[in-house]
Write a protein that holds these residues in place. Structure first.
Motif, PDB file in Angstrom:
ATOM      1  N   VAL B  62     -38.825   2.008   5.999  1.00  0.00           N
ATOM      2  CA  VAL B  62     -39.522   1.101   6.911  1.00  0.00           C
ATOM      3  C   VAL B  62     -40.507   0.243   6.123  1.00  0.00           C
ATOM      4  N   TYR B  63     -40.336  -1.052   6.215  1.00  0.00           N
ATOM      5  CA  TYR B  63     -41.229  -1.995   5.541  1.00  0.00           C
ATOM      6  C   TYR B  63     -41.982  -2.814   6.577  1.00  0.00           C
ATOM      7  N   GLY B  64     -43.163  -3.273   6.198  1.00  0.00           N
ATOM      8  CA  GLY B  64     -43.894  -4.214   7.032  1.00  0.00           C
ATOM      9  C   GLY B  64     -43.500  -5.617   6.630  1.00  0.00           C
ATOM     10  N   LEU B  65     -43.367  -6.495   7.621  1.00  0.00           N
ATOM     11  CA  LEU B  65     -43.125  -7.910   7.337  1.00  0.00           C
ATOM     12  C   LEU B  65     -44.263  -8.707   7.963  1.00  0.00           C
ATOM     13  N   PRO B  66     -44.810  -9.686   7.258  1.00  0.00           N
ATOM     14  CA  PRO B  66     -44.296 -10.308   6.048  1.00  0.00           C
ATOM     15  C   PRO B  66     -44.769  -9.707   4.727  1.00  0.00           C
ATOM     16  N   SER B  67     -45.530  -8.612   4.727  1.00  0.00           N
ATOM     17  CA  SER B  67     -46.119  -8.180   3.454  1.00  0.00           C
ATOM     18  C   SER B  67     -45.092  -7.554   2.504  1.00  0.00           C
ATOM     19  N   GLY B  68     -44.007  -6.991   3.048  1.00  0.00           N
ATOM     20  CA  GLY B  68     -43.044  -6.289   2.205  1.00  0.00           C
ATOM     21  C   GLY B  68     -43.550  -4.929   1.765  1.00  0.00           C
ATOM     22  N   ARG B  69     -44.611  -4.430   2.428  1.00  0.00           N
ATOM     23  CA  ARG B  69     -45.147  -3.118   2.048  1.00  0.00           C
ATOM     24  C   ARG B  69     -44.273  -2.004   2.623  1.00  0.00           C
ATOM     25  N   ALA B 456     -33.103 -11.404   3.175  1.00  0.00           N
ATOM     26  CA  ALA B 456     -31.817 -11.234   2.501  1.00  0.00           C
ATOM     27  C   ALA B 456     -31.885  -9.926   1.715  1.00  0.00           C
ATOM     28  N   TYR B 457     -30.874  -9.074   1.860  1.00  0.00           N
ATOM     29  CA  TYR B 457     -30.823  -7.799   1.127  1.00  0.00           C
ATOM     30  C   TYR B 457     -29.816  -7.931  -0.001  1.00  0.00           C
ATOM     31  N   ASN B 458     -30.334  -7.914  -1.221  1.00  0.00           N
ATOM     32  CA  ASN B 458     -29.520  -8.240  -2.384  1.00  0.00           C
ATOM     33  C   ASN B 458     -28.983  -6.992  -3.067  1.00  0.00           C
ATOM     34  N   LYS B 459     -27.777  -7.124  -3.586  1.00  0.00           N
ATOM     35  CA  LYS B 459     -27.127  -5.960  -4.185  1.00  0.00           C
ATOM     36  C   LYS B 459     -27.395  -5.875  -5.685  1.00  0.00           C
ATOM     37  N   ILE B 460     -27.890  -6.946  -6.249  1.00  0.00           N
ATOM     38  CA  ILE B 460     -28.221  -6.977  -7.675  1.00  0.00           C
ATOM     39  C   ILE B 460     -29.599  -7.616  -7.793  1.00  0.00           C
ATOM     40  N   THR B 461     -30.402  -7.168  -8.785  1.00  0.00           N
ATOM     41  CA  THR B 461     -31.763  -7.668  -8.843  1.00  0.00           C
ATOM     42  C   THR B 461     -32.221  -8.046 -10.243  1.00  0.00           C
ATOM     43  N   LYS B 462     -31.273  -8.284 -11.138  1.00  0.00           N
ATOM     44  CA  LYS B 462     -31.607  -8.629 -12.528  1.00  0.00           C
ATOM     45  C   LYS B 462     -32.700  -9.682 -12.591  1.00  0.00           C
ATOM     46  N   ASP B 463     -33.605  -9.531 -13.546  1.00  0.00           N
ATOM     47  CA  ASP B 463     -34.626 -10.543 -13.838  1.00  0.00           C
ATOM     48  C   ASP B 463     -35.701 -10.708 -12.776  1.00  0.00           C
ATOM     49  N   ARG B 464     -35.807  -9.767 -11.845  1.00  0.00           N
ATOM     50  CA  ARG B 464     -36.834  -9.936 -10.817  1.00  0.00           C
ATOM     51  C   ARG B 464     -38.092  -9.135 -11.108  1.00  0.00           C
ATOM     52  N   TYR B 465     -37.953  -7.936 -11.649  1.00  0.00           N
ATOM     53  CA  TYR B 465     -39.110  -7.061 -11.850  1.00  0.00           C
ATOM     54  C   TYR B 465     -39.126  -6.584 -13.293  1.00  0.00           C
ATOM     55  N   LEU B 466     -40.187  -5.853 -13.651  1.00  0.00           N
ATOM     56  CA  LEU B 466     -40.256  -5.281 -14.999  1.00  0.00           C
ATOM     57  C   LEU B 466     -39.021  -4.425 -15.263  1.00  0.00           C
ATOM     58  N   GLN B 474     -33.065  -2.505  -6.174  1.00  0.00           N
ATOM     59  CA  GLN B 474     -32.488  -3.703  -5.593  1.00  0.00           C
ATOM     60  C   GLN B 474     -33.574  -4.444  -4.821  1.00  0.00           C
ATOM     61  N   SER B 475     -33.243  -5.646  -4.349  1.00  0.00           N
ATOM     62  CA  SER B 475     -34.336  -6.441  -3.810  1.00  0.00           C
ATOM     63  C   SER B 475     -34.049  -6.970  -2.420  1.00  0.00           C
ATOM     64  N   ALA B 476     -35.141  -7.216  -1.722  1.00  0.00           N
ATOM     65  CA  ALA B 476     -35.072  -7.927  -0.449  1.00  0.00           C
ATOM     66  C   ALA B 476     -35.879  -9.198  -0.620  1.00  0.00           C
ATOM     67  N   GLN B 477     -35.411 -10.281  -0.010  1.00  0.00           N
ATOM     68  CA  GLN B 477     -36.140 -11.547  -0.123  1.00  0.00           C
ATOM     69  C   GLN B 477     -36.452 -12.082   1.261  1.00  0.00           C
ATOM     70  N   LYS B 487     -37.756 -21.393   3.536  1.00  0.00           N
ATOM     71  CA  LYS B 487     -38.694 -21.326   2.412  1.00  0.00           C
ATOM     72  C   LYS B 487     -38.788 -19.884   1.939  1.00  0.00           C
ATOM     73  N   LEU B 488     -38.541 -19.684   0.648  1.00  0.00           N
ATOM     74  CA  LEU B 488     -38.674 -18.337   0.083  1.00  0.00           C
ATOM     75  C   LEU B 488     -40.158 -17.994  -0.017  1.00  0.00           C
ATOM     76  N   LEU B 489     -40.556 -16.842   0.550  1.00  0.00           N
ATOM     77  CA  LEU B 489     -41.963 -16.450   0.518  1.00  0.00           C
ATOM     78  C   LEU B 489     -42.231 -15.290  -0.428  1.00  0.00           C
ATOM     79  N   LEU B 490     -41.270 -14.367  -0.536  1.00  0.00           N
ATOM     80  CA  LEU B 490     -41.589 -13.103  -1.212  1.00  0.00           C
ATOM     81  C   LEU B 490     -40.306 -12.366  -1.546  1.00  0.00           C
ATOM     82  N   ASP B 491     -40.318 -11.627  -2.654  1.00  0.00           N
ATOM     83  CA  ASP B 491     -39.285 -10.596  -2.781  1.00  0.00           C
ATOM     84  C   ASP B 491     -39.929  -9.272  -3.128  1.00  0.00           C
ATOM     85  N   PHE B 492     -39.301  -8.215  -2.675  1.00  0.00           N
ATOM     86  CA  PHE B 492     -39.847  -6.873  -2.921  1.00  0.00           C
ATOM     87  C   PHE B 492     -38.704  -5.901  -3.193  1.00  0.00           C
ATOM     88  N   PRO B 493     -38.999  -4.863  -4.022  1.00  0.00           N
ATOM     89  CA  PRO B 493     -37.951  -3.904  -4.381  1.00  0.00           C
ATOM     90  C   PRO B 493     -37.589  -3.000  -3.200  1.00  0.00           C
TER      91      PRO B 493
END
Lengths: 160, 665
Positions: B62-69, B456-466, B474-477, B487-493
């Motif tokens: 469970v994540y909060g939106l828009p914070s992605g927490r 958007a729930y992405n299946k690959i996340t290369k180059d997004r995080y450390l 993987q990432s959500a945007q 408008k892209l606002l945020l991505d989170f793992p």
């Protein structure tokens, strides 16, 4: 949140130790921020140490009700006696013997139904926190249950 | 310093790589105020709860939106050592199946309960893909309260999708398999004759939410991928996307892609339910588990069911139709009006949009192109509203904003494409990072989307995080879709791999349970008050009735346990204040810890293997004296006669606590 609570409690205790009982409450944000804020906005000077914070005032204790005290005892055995003895002996929290002589009925009812905001400002409770280091948990008592527990405390103190 | 330099260089190289072969323009896509728009100050709540499938970790996150927490991980189909789910005696029955205890599954899709086609905040349904199951979570407690196994199925993929008043939740099989009453011990060459694609309709009790496998439909032996129920005028219908109409059973990536068109299957569920009521269908003997969690006893039970009613293609001849759909349709999404059904041919270079009215007319006019295994096939053009031309590569899923627009994820070209449902014109496209799967707009598959955000729930996340070694989160945007352009606002793992998700406004969940009333605790081993604490021996079973409160256990020391004993710690948390769980752990435990909510009772089974002194303690930091919340269990060799005694931490000078004798039955 509970961690923050205990940190807040620790801070409070430290504050008391280092500042010699400064009454100002700590400003660490907790879930009880709103109630704390209310207490603060009314000013620590406005705090009535005889009544505490809460909705109870003018609790009528002119007669003793043994049936109510019996209910209070049952409740206490579920929710209170893990930490409080009916004697003067301290367990996790202070013993109950004599509490109805030390505090007004209003103060007791307010404290047991609304512990957190009162612990933050009440001088007696701050002293107790320094001794016990555990904030009294809110046991979710309703008004009737709180009154029953008060009656049981009065019975311990010899009310007839 | 060295590592900093290395990172700097790494990032530059990564950027070069990105600009070389990946979607361009994230940096420019993020507007200057993006951070401000997703910032939720400490103590302030998010606008939305976002329930995201846990993929192969089997849980729901469970994540909060828009914070992605991240707000919570909810254990559903996998054991969770954090709180003992699937390890405690009370929750073990939740993971029972006809195959025995299964501690893991692959959780794909989620569905929020609906009333009149709108999300209502009562329950969340989740599917298990591997060993077919459907779970129901209660949104008052965020706990899994029911799990139903699905017989005659394998790969429970087109699931759990709901009708508009939560009458049924559906579970369509991804793998065609021989049904349970036919032996599965058959040659794979007999695929075309022996294998069936079974669709399950699980009835849901209006008040309690309890599930019951009402009936199944034995459809042709093809693969069912995804589904959605109709709404409003199409509310009696369910739509399923199908692939492998070739019925191939080897090298599917070639052999299941031979036909130019597969199908969307339309099923009139209301008619099917009436057929069952009229006594149609055969009773199939099978076995499937029905697991329920009772919130008053804090305990789950598992029951094995033995029979299910199955309707045949013949029974369904006036209530089930095929619509041809370009190549391997994946998503099958119905717009908020209930008129348009969007198929996403993942190998097609267009998006077909079907019209419900046209479909009904085609059926009435008998405008059929023929039959597929006894199911009438509607002519493609007769049901088609139109095609979105050149939308991007690899369309997968479509969600709606309630303003006449559709948003489709493009797996291959890694982008989200916005288009108009009526005129089918592409309006906007934004890159994702990378290989997007599902999309989610809060309420975006219901009759009332809250069209403000899209994730958007992405299946690959290369180059997004450390970098974290070969494996990355993987990432959500998060996109703002309130204007003309996304408008892209945020991505989170996220936990891998996020599939579908659902979201609703936070203020819809106002009646959250904050603690369990101790008075209402009906657990047979509850200890309501420290005075009731005790230790009872029954043969080689020892029941410890234990309480916890800030900051001690009662009893806190136990002696007289012997090797060979089964010790059950029934721990009741006496707190009546919210967010004060207590933990319980003991050395040598082979399962997990417990995390007991205020007013709850949980049981840990412990079987000490050798004599010794075993400390136990609270795992969840509960007060300044948390470290003192501990005790010991003395274990003697098998057959010894150490008396069973325990101490209660109730003396002023407790250097040597008073001890009580344990009871023996």
């Amino acid at each position: 949140m509970k961690t923050i609570h205990s940190i807040a409690a620790a801070f409070l205790a430290l504050g008391l130790v280092s500042c010699g009982g400064d009454k100002k409450t700590d400003s660490v944000p907790t879930a009880s921020t709103e109630t704390t804020a209310t207490a603060e906005s009314s000013g620590t000077n406005a705090y009535d140490p005889k009544r505490g914070i809460g909705k109870h005032e003018n609790v009528d204790v002119s007669t003793f009700d043994p049936a109510m005290a019996a209910e209070g005892r049952k409740l206490a055995e579920v929710k209170c006696t893990s930490c409080h003895k009916p004697t003067e002996e301290k367990l996790v929290g202070p013993g109950w013997k004599g509490v109805t002589q030390r505090q007004t009925p209003e103060w007791i009812m307010n404290f047991i139904t609304n512990p957190d905001p009162m612990i933050d400002v009440d001088p007696e409770l701050q002293k107790q926190l320094e001794l016990c280091l555990v904030r009294m948990p809110n046991q979710g008592l309703n008004d009737t249950e709180a009154r029953q527990i008060l009656e049981y405390m009065r019975e311990i103190d010899g009310a007839k | 310093m060295k590592s900093l330099k290395f990172f700097g260089l790494g990032s530059v190289m990564a950027l070069l790589l990105v600009s070389g072969c990946k979607p361009k323009g994230t940096e420019t896509a993020v507007t200057g105020d993006a951070a401000e728009r997703v910032y939720v100050a400490p103590g302030k709540y998010d606008e939305y709860y976002n329930f995201v499938s846990g993929g192969f970790n089997g849980q729901v996150n469970v994540y909060g939106l828009p914070s992605g927490r991240l707000l919570k991980v909810l254990p559903v189909f996998s054991q969770n050592p954090e709180n003992g789910y699937g390890y405690s005696e009370e929750t073990k029955p939740m993971l029972e199946t006809s195959h025995g205890f299964i501690p893991w599954d692959d959780q794909h899709h989620l569905s929020l309960s609906q009333t009149n086609g709108e999300v209502d905040g009562r329950w969340l349904f989740a599917n298990a893909n591997n060993t077919p199951r459907v779970a129901r979570l209660d949104l008052k407690t965020f706990k899994t309260v029911e799990i139903l196994e699905i017989p005659n199925s394998a790969g429970n993929h087109s699931s759990p999708f709901l009708t508009e008043n939560t009458e049924y939740v559906v579970a369509g099989t991804r793998f065609a398999v021989p049904t349970d009453d036919q032996s599965g011990d058959v040659p794979i060459e007999s695929f075309k004759s022996n294998f069936k694609g079974v669709l399950s309709f699980i009835g849901i009790d209006k008040q309690s939410g309890e599930m019951d496998l009402s009936f199944q439909i034995e459809a042709p032996g093809i693969n069912f991928d995804l589904s959605h129920a109709g709404k409003k005028k199409s509310g009696d219908w369910f739509f399923f996307s199908c692939y492998n109409s070739e019925k191939a059973n080897t090298l599917l990536e070639v052999n299941a892609s031979q036909n130019d068109k597969d199908f969307i299957m339309a099923v009139n569920w209301k008619k099917a339910a009436e057929l069952v009521k009229a006594g149609k269908g055969r009773k199939v003997t099978t076995e499937y588990a029905h697991n329920k969690f009772d919130e008053s006893t804090h305990t789950a039970t598992s029951t094995m069911k033995k029979e299910v009613i199955v309707l045949s293609v013949e029974d369904m001849k006036d209530a089930m139709f095929m619509i041809p759909c370009p190549k391997s349709p994946h998503g099958c999404d119905v717009d908020p009006t209930g008129e348009y059904i969007v198929g996403s041919g993942k190998l097609a270079a267009l998006i077909p949009v079907f019209s419900f009215d046209k479909m009904i007319k085609a059926i009435a006019d008998k405008n059929f192109a023929g039959e597929f295994d006894g199911v009438k096939v509607i002519k493609y053009e007769a049901a088609l509203h139109g095609e979105v031309q050149k939308p991007g590569l690899g369309p997968l899923h479509t969600e709606f904003d309630g303003k006449g627009n559709a948003y489709t994820s493009m797996f291959v070209s890694s982008e989200v494409v916005k288009w108009n449902i009526k005129d089918l014109k592409v309006l906007d496209r934004q890159p994702t990072f990378y290989s997007v799967g599902h999309l989610m707009i809060p309420g975006g598959d219901s009759a009332k989307p809250f069209g403000k955000y899209l994730v958007a729930y992405n299946k690959i996340t290369k180059d997004r995080y450390l970098p974290t070694g070969p494996e990355l989160a993987q990432s959500a945007q998060l996109y703002d879709i309130s204007g003309d352009k996304m408008k892209l606002l945020l991505d989170f793992p996220t936990f891998g791999e996020p599939h579908y998700a659902q979201a609703l406004p936070g203020d819809m969940l106002k009646d959250q349970v904050k603690f369990f009333r101790i008075e209402d605790n009906k657990h047979p081993y509850a200890t309501k008050g420290e005075a009731e604490s005790k230790v009872v021996r029954e043969g080689n079973k020892v029941h410890v009735y234990m309480t916890s409160i800030r900051s001690h256990f009662a009893p806190d020391n136990i002696e007289g346990i012997r090797v060979g004993d089964e010790v059950y710690f029934h721990v009741t948390n006496l707190e009546q204040d919210w967010d004060i769980p207590h933990g319980f752990a003991i050395k040598g435990a082979q399962n997990a810890e417990l995390l007991i909510m205020p007013g709850e009772t949980c049981t840990l089974k412990w079987m000490p293997k050798k004599p010794g002194m075993y400390p136990m303690y609270c795992t969840d930091f509960c007060s300044a004296l948390h470290q003192e919340m501990q005790g010991y269990v003395r274990v003697s060799p098998a057959g010894s006669n150490t008396p069973l005694i325990y101490s209660l931490n109730n003396k002023k000078d407790n250097a040597q606590s008073p001890v009580k004798a344990g009871e023996t039955k």
